[in-house]
Design a protein around this motif. Sequence first.
Motif, PDB file in Angstrom:
ATOM      1  N   SER A  71       0.851  -1.188   0.000  1.00  0.00           N
ATOM      2  CA  SER A  71       0.000   0.000   0.000  1.00  0.00           C
ATOM      3  C   SER A  71       0.883   1.233   0.000  1.00  0.00           C
ATOM      4  O   SER A  71       2.101   1.128   0.168  1.00  0.00           O
ATOM      5  N   ARG A  72       0.264   2.402  -0.221  1.00  0.00           N
ATOM      6  CA  ARG A  72       1.047   3.633  -0.200  1.00  0.00           C
ATOM      7  C   ARG A  72       0.218   4.769   0.335  1.00  0.00           C
ATOM      8  O   ARG A  72      -1.006   4.753   0.279  1.00  0.00           O
ATOM      9  N   ASN A  73       0.917   5.733   0.888  1.00  0.00           N
ATOM     10  CA  ASN A  73       0.306   6.973   1.350  1.00  0.00           C
ATOM     11  C   ASN A  73       0.939   8.079   0.520  1.00  0.00           C
ATOM     12  O   ASN A  73       2.068   8.488   0.794  1.00  0.00           O
ATOM     13  N   ASN A  74       0.231   8.524  -0.488  1.00  0.00           N
ATOM     14  CA  ASN A  74       0.810   9.513  -1.388  1.00  0.00           C
ATOM     15  C   ASN A  74       1.134  10.823  -0.679  1.00  0.00           C
ATOM     16  O   ASN A  74       2.163  11.447  -0.950  1.00  0.00           O
ATOM     17  N   ALA A  75       0.272  11.223   0.231  1.00  0.00           N
ATOM     18  CA  ALA A  75       0.495  12.491   0.926  1.00  0.00           C
ATOM     19  C   ALA A  75       1.783  12.450   1.737  1.00  0.00           C
ATOM     20  O   ALA A  75       2.476  13.459   1.876  1.00  0.00           O
ATOM     21  N   ALA A  76       2.087  11.272   2.276  1.00  0.00           N
ATOM     22  CA  ALA A  76       3.294  11.124   3.089  1.00  0.00           C
ATOM     23  C   ALA A  76       4.466  10.580   2.282  1.00  0.00           C
ATOM     24  O   ALA A  76       5.552  10.381   2.826  1.00  0.00           O
ATOM     25  N   ASN A  77       4.242  10.344   0.976  1.00  0.00           N
ATOM     26  CA  ASN A  77       5.292   9.772   0.114  1.00  0.00           C
ATOM     27  C   ASN A  77       5.906   8.520   0.737  1.00  0.00           C
ATOM     28  O   ASN A  77       7.134   8.379   0.804  1.00  0.00           O
ATOM     29  N   THR A  78       5.038   7.630   1.206  1.00  0.00           N
ATOM     30  CA  THR A  78       5.512   6.438   1.891  1.00  0.00           C
ATOM     31  C   THR A  78       4.865   5.193   1.303  1.00  0.00           C
ATOM     32  O   THR A  78       3.662   5.176   1.020  1.00  0.00           O
ATOM     33  N   LEU A  79       5.678   4.184   1.140  1.00  0.00           N
ATOM     34  CA  LEU A  79       5.262   2.875   0.638  1.00  0.00           C
ATOM     35  C   LEU A  79       5.329   1.882   1.784  1.00  0.00           C
ATOM     36  O   LEU A  79       6.210   1.986   2.646  1.00  0.00           O
ATOM     37  N   TYR A  80       4.389   0.938   1.801  1.00  0.00           N
ATOM     38  CA  TYR A  80       4.353  -0.063   2.863  1.00  0.00           C
ATOM     39  C   TYR A  80       4.317  -1.473   2.277  1.00  0.00           C
ATOM     40  O   TYR A  80       3.839  -1.686   1.165  1.00  0.00           O
ATOM     41  N   LEU A  81       4.816  -2.404   3.075  1.00  0.00           N
ATOM     42  CA  LEU A  81       4.680  -3.823   2.751  1.00  0.00           C
ATOM     43  C   LEU A  81       4.266  -4.535   4.027  1.00  0.00           C
ATOM     44  O   LEU A  81       5.062  -4.672   4.960  1.00  0.00           O
ATOM     45  N   GLN A  82       3.010  -4.960   4.082  1.00  0.00           N
ATOM     46  CA  GLN A  82       2.508  -5.737   5.207  1.00  0.00           C
ATOM     47  C   GLN A  82       2.729  -7.212   4.899  1.00  0.00           C
ATOM     48  O   GLN A  82       2.219  -7.716   3.895  1.00  0.00           O
ATOM     49  N   MET A  83       3.485  -7.860   5.747  1.00  0.00           N
ATOM     50  CA  MET A  83       3.834  -9.261   5.527  1.00  0.00           C
ATOM     51  C   MET A  83       3.211 -10.112   6.625  1.00  0.00           C
ATOM     52  O   MET A  83       3.555  -9.948   7.799  1.00  0.00           O
TER      53      MET A  83
END
Length: 122
Positions: A71-83
């Motif tokens: 997933s990503r949070n465009n406003a925070a310019n952050t990408l996530y990987l939930q494993m």
Amino acid sequence: QVRLVESGGGLAQAGGSLRLSCAASGGTFSISAMGWFRQAPGKERELVGTISWIGGSTAYSDSVKGRFTISRNNAANTLYLQMNSLKPDDTAVYYCAARRSMGSGPFGYDYWGQGTQVTVSS
């Protein structure tokens, strides 16, 4: 120039969960897609999954499908990987990467983070 910094790696038991983050900075307006890759000892780097930066469509490798979520949070310019449901075979250095619309470099991605270690014990 886009700078990527991963965090959130560590040690987990088989069946457990970890969440990785990737903070992007500098020139993020040029990003069209981002991805997670991993490299286990003695093996080649492989794709985990990708996400389009604007629409958010995702794709996953068969080895993680149904267990990992990008997933990503465009406003925070952050990408996530939930494993979730981690397996010992998931042990690797995990890298986030970003690409422009006409990407180049390994796997067509222009920018890479330094990587974060994920170790899954049985």
